[in-house]
Design a protein around this motif. Structure first.
Motif, PDB file in Angstrom:
ATOM      1  N   ASP A 230      81.209  81.257 -11.706  1.00 44.52           N
ATOM      2  CA  ASP A 230      82.545  81.344 -11.119  1.00 44.52           C
ATOM      3  C   ASP A 230      82.500  82.255  -9.893  1.00 44.52           C
ATOM      4  O   ASP A 230      82.408  83.473 -10.018  1.00 44.52           O
ATOM      5  N   PRO A 231      82.560  81.702  -8.689  1.00 46.12           N
ATOM      6  CA  PRO A 231      82.481  82.530  -7.476  1.00 46.12           C
ATOM      7  C   PRO A 231      83.663  83.482  -7.323  1.00 46.12           C
ATOM      8  O   PRO A 231      83.588  84.420  -6.520  1.00 46.12           O
ATOM      9  N   ALA A 232      84.746  83.248  -8.077  1.00 42.40           N
ATOM     10  CA  ALA A 232      85.895  84.154  -8.009  1.00 42.40           C
ATOM     11  C   ALA A 232      85.606  85.472  -8.720  1.00 42.40           C
ATOM     12  O   ALA A 232      86.319  86.461  -8.510  1.00 42.40           O
ATOM     13  N   GLN A 233      84.589  85.481  -9.569  1.00 40.78           N
ATOM     14  CA  GLN A 233      84.212  86.704 -10.276  1.00 40.78           C
ATOM     15  C   GLN A 233      83.221  87.510  -9.423  1.00 40.78           C
ATOM     16  O   GLN A 233      82.232  86.963  -8.947  1.00 40.78           O
ATOM     17  N   PRO A 234      83.458  88.803  -9.245  1.00 38.70           N
ATOM     18  CA  PRO A 234      82.567  89.627  -8.408  1.00 38.70           C
ATOM     19  C   PRO A 234      81.297  90.029  -9.154  1.00 38.70           C
ATOM     20  O   PRO A 234      80.984  91.211  -9.322  1.00 38.70           O
ATOM     21  N   ALA A 235      80.544  89.021  -9.599  1.00 30.56           N
ATOM     22  CA  ALA A 235      79.376  89.272 -10.439  1.00 30.56           C
ATOM     23  C   ALA A 235      78.169  89.758  -9.645  1.00 30.56           C
ATOM     24  O   ALA A 235      77.265  90.385 -10.183  1.00 30.56           O
ATOM     25  N   GLY A 236      78.127  89.424  -8.350  1.00 29.84           N
ATOM     26  CA  GLY A 236      76.986  89.802  -7.523  1.00 29.84           C
ATOM     27  C   GLY A 236      75.849  88.798  -7.545  1.00 29.84           C
ATOM     28  O   GLY A 236      74.976  88.820  -6.684  1.00 29.84           O
ATOM     29  N   ILE A 237      75.827  87.899  -8.551  1.00 30.68           N
ATOM     30  CA  ILE A 237      74.836  86.819  -8.642  1.00 30.68           C
ATOM     31  C   ILE A 237      75.563  85.564  -9.102  1.00 30.68           C
ATOM     32  O   ILE A 237      76.273  85.591 -10.119  1.00 30.68           O
ATOM     33  N   TRP A 238      75.356  84.468  -8.366  1.00 37.53           N
ATOM     34  CA  TRP A 238      76.036  83.222  -8.713  1.00 37.53           C
ATOM     35  C   TRP A 238      75.055  82.054  -8.666  1.00 37.53           C
ATOM     36  O   TRP A 238      74.056  82.082  -7.942  1.00 37.53           O
ATOM     37  N   TYR A 239      75.389  81.026  -9.444  1.00 36.35           N
ATOM     38  CA  TYR A 239      74.637  79.789  -9.358  1.00 36.35           C
ATOM     39  C   TYR A 239      74.979  79.076  -8.047  1.00 36.35           C
ATOM     40  O   TYR A 239      76.102  79.212  -7.535  1.00 36.35           O
ATOM     41  N   PRO A 240      74.061  78.309  -7.491  1.00 36.02           N
ATOM     42  CA  PRO A 240      74.416  77.444  -6.366  1.00 36.02           C
ATOM     43  C   PRO A 240      75.311  76.311  -6.866  1.00 36.02           C
ATOM     44  O   PRO A 240      75.684  76.295  -8.054  1.00 36.02           O
ATOM     45  N   TYR A 241      75.597  75.362  -6.013  1.00 36.67           N
ATOM     46  CA  TYR A 241      76.589  74.353  -6.409  1.00 36.67           C
ATOM     47  C   TYR A 241      76.312  73.020  -5.722  1.00 36.67           C
ATOM     48  O   TYR A 241      75.538  72.925  -4.773  1.00 36.67           O
ATOM     49  N   THR A 242      76.960  71.999  -6.246  1.00 36.94           N
ATOM     50  CA  THR A 242      76.963  70.683  -5.618  1.00 36.94           C
ATOM     51  C   THR A 242      78.381  70.395  -5.136  1.00 36.94           C
ATOM     52  O   THR A 242      79.353  71.006  -5.609  1.00 36.94           O
ATOM     53  N   ILE A 243      78.506  69.473  -4.199  1.00 33.19           N
ATOM     54  CA  ILE A 243      79.812  69.147  -3.613  1.00 33.19           C
ATOM     55  C   ILE A 243      80.109  67.669  -3.823  1.00 33.19           C
ATOM     56  O   ILE A 243      79.266  66.810  -3.548  1.00 33.19           O
ATOM     57  N   SER A 244      81.298  67.384  -4.321  1.00 31.89           N
ATOM     58  CA  SER A 244      81.783  66.011  -4.429  1.00 31.89           C
ATOM     59  C   SER A 244      83.191  65.981  -3.853  1.00 31.89           C
ATOM     60  O   SER A 244      84.129  66.542  -4.444  1.00 31.89           O
ATOM     61  N   GLY A 245      83.333  65.361  -2.669  1.00 29.03           N
ATOM     62  CA  GLY A 245      84.612  65.436  -1.971  1.00 29.03           C
ATOM     63  C   GLY A 245      84.824  66.861  -1.511  1.00 29.03           C
ATOM     64  O   GLY A 245      84.050  67.406  -0.732  1.00 29.03           O
TER      65      GLY A 245
END
Length: 449
Positions: A230-245
């Motif tokens: 969840d990029p809204a969480q200030p975790a400092g480490i995030w998974y990358p992502y895919t885009i659909s639309g």
């Protein structure tokens, strides 16, 4: 091994009979026996060397720590563990008979948290095949180390100790560094173009600048940290992502690498450890103290600086308010003079072995802002490379070089390598821009010289 020893013993028992009954010159029998005995001794010495190394790994896997390392001054080192046991190892010579070099030390930087334990599955394994010793890591390929019947009795050409890491150099040039605080094992093999860090194998490439770079994105998770989807969480480490639309979906595989904020990339425990004022008072704070920091990179590697990337792409935005003009250097190693404004391209980097990752970007502009994946995708309109269509078009990769705080004093920025896909840059322009310290970006480590 037992069968081989029994075979030698059988020959030894038969020798007196052969000597008594033969009328011919039997010196060749003694010579053969001495050769076999010598080979057996060398083999046993090599196994003793391996057993010493295995003892170290076993102790670390049992939770024991290395409490002391003593250089005995005769090519041997005594390693003492926290349970008061010890093991002595021998540093032999390389194939050319010369002493091996010490492993390269990483650049000093801000102290970070200790890394997590490496995966057990990537502990080195050894075997003998066709009179040759081989090593492999996890399920990787077997790599020849040298002859199993050579005169060397050690697999190590050198052992070095810098206070934090105990480093073994194997006869094939591979270095194995053990963190004395955590027991984490880091393996580097430049000949094989890889290193193993945090239980994961990473491919490497030597670019035209002569430096060794990671040929894929870092996916290291420091001890005590958790990767967020969840990029809204200030975790400092995030998974990358895919885009659909316009919808971004976290890619929870870690196969592609991870996105980090600046504090995590620099080896800090939280963003509050980076201090700054506002743009008019840009000299205040410690945000300028991390240039060239090792951060979360392995020992002997560091988070690249602006200058490291500038040598490759040749283009950088102006550095204000320090009165440093923008750079456009057509002599840069991967400069593409077909671009308006210069810079390099994803195509040129990939041709050099970089393997661009397309991890995307977590956008968070100020302390008060909420982080979000950037949903802009590569398309047929802005890109000629069809296999990239649908991937994130805005990708940013950290440098450790500071840019400046903003005027409100609620954000500080660092230079970063940035991709741009437009109708003018349909093979993906690469240049140095800047990104927010709270944003999530890729890390590519570079090896210290």
């Amino acid at each position: 091994m037992k069968r081989f020893i029994l075979f030698i013993a059988g020959i030894a028992a038969a020798l007196p009979v052969l000597v008594q009954c033969s009328k011919y010159d039997d010196s060749w029998i003694h010579d053969k026996f001495e050769q076999l005995d010598s080979k057996l001794t060398e083999l046993e010495n090599s196994i003793n060397s391996l057993n010493s190394y295995k003892t170290i790994l076993d102790k670390l896997n049992q939770g024991k720590l290395i409490s002391e390392v003593t250089d005995n001054g005769n090519g041997t080192f005594t390693i003492k563990f926290s349970d008061d046991t010890s093991v002595t190892i021998t540093a032999g010579k390389g194939r050319d008979g010369q002493d091996g070099k010490d492993g390269a030390n990483g650049q000093n930087g801000a102290a970070g948290k200790d890394g997590k334990d490496g995966a057990d599955g990537l502990t080195p394994e050894f075997k003998i095949e066709n009179d040759t010793w081989y090593v492999r890591y996890g399920d990787g390929e077997w790599t020849a180390l040298g002859s199993a019947v050579s005169s060397e009795s050690s697999f190590f050409t050198n052992v070095s100790f810098d206070g934090d890491y105990l480093t073994f150099t194997l006869i094939d040039g591979t270095t194995i560094s053990i963190n004395l605080s955590t027991g984490e094992v880091f393996t580097e093999n430049l000949a094989g173009k890889y290193f193993v860090y945090g239980g994961r194998k990473y491919n490497l490439v030597q670019l035209a600048d002569g430096k060794w770079w990671m040929a894929e994105a870092l996916a290291y998770v420091p001890e005590g940290r958790t990767v967020s989807s969840d990029p809204a969480q200030p975790a400092g480490i995030w998974y990358p992502y895919t885009i659909s639309g316009s919808v971004c979906t976290p890619d929870i595989t870690e196969d592609r690498g991870l996105l980090y904020d600046a504090a995590t990339a620099f080896g800090l425990s939280g963003s509050d450890e980076i201090t700054y004022a506002d743009q008019t008072d840009w000299q205040t704070g410690n945000y300028r103290d991390f240039e060239g920091v090792r951060g979360i990179c392995p020992p002997g590697w560091y988070v690249p600086t602006k200058d490291d990337y500038l040598k490759l792409v040749g283009v950088c935005t102006a550095d204000q308010p320090k009165d440093i003009a923008a750079v456009n250097d057509p002599t840069a190693l991967y400069y593409d003079d077909s671009f308006t404004g210069g810079g390099s391209s994803v195509v040129k980097f990939n041709a050099a072995g970089w393997n661009f990752s397309f991890l995307g970007y977590v956008n968070r502009a100020t302390v008060a802002a909420t982080g979000a994946y950037l949903a802009t995708a590569v398309s047929a309109t802005n890109c000629d490379v069809s296999e990239w269509h649908g991937l994130p078009s805005m990708n940013m990769i950290w440098t450790s070089s500071p840019y400046r705080p903003n005027t409100a004093g609620n954000n500080v920025q660092y230079f970063s390598l940035m991709s741009t896909f437009t109708t003018a840059y349909k093979v993906g322009r690469l240049s140095l821009g800047y990104g927010n310290y709270l944003a999530g970006m890729e890390v590519r480590c570079v090896r210290a010289e």
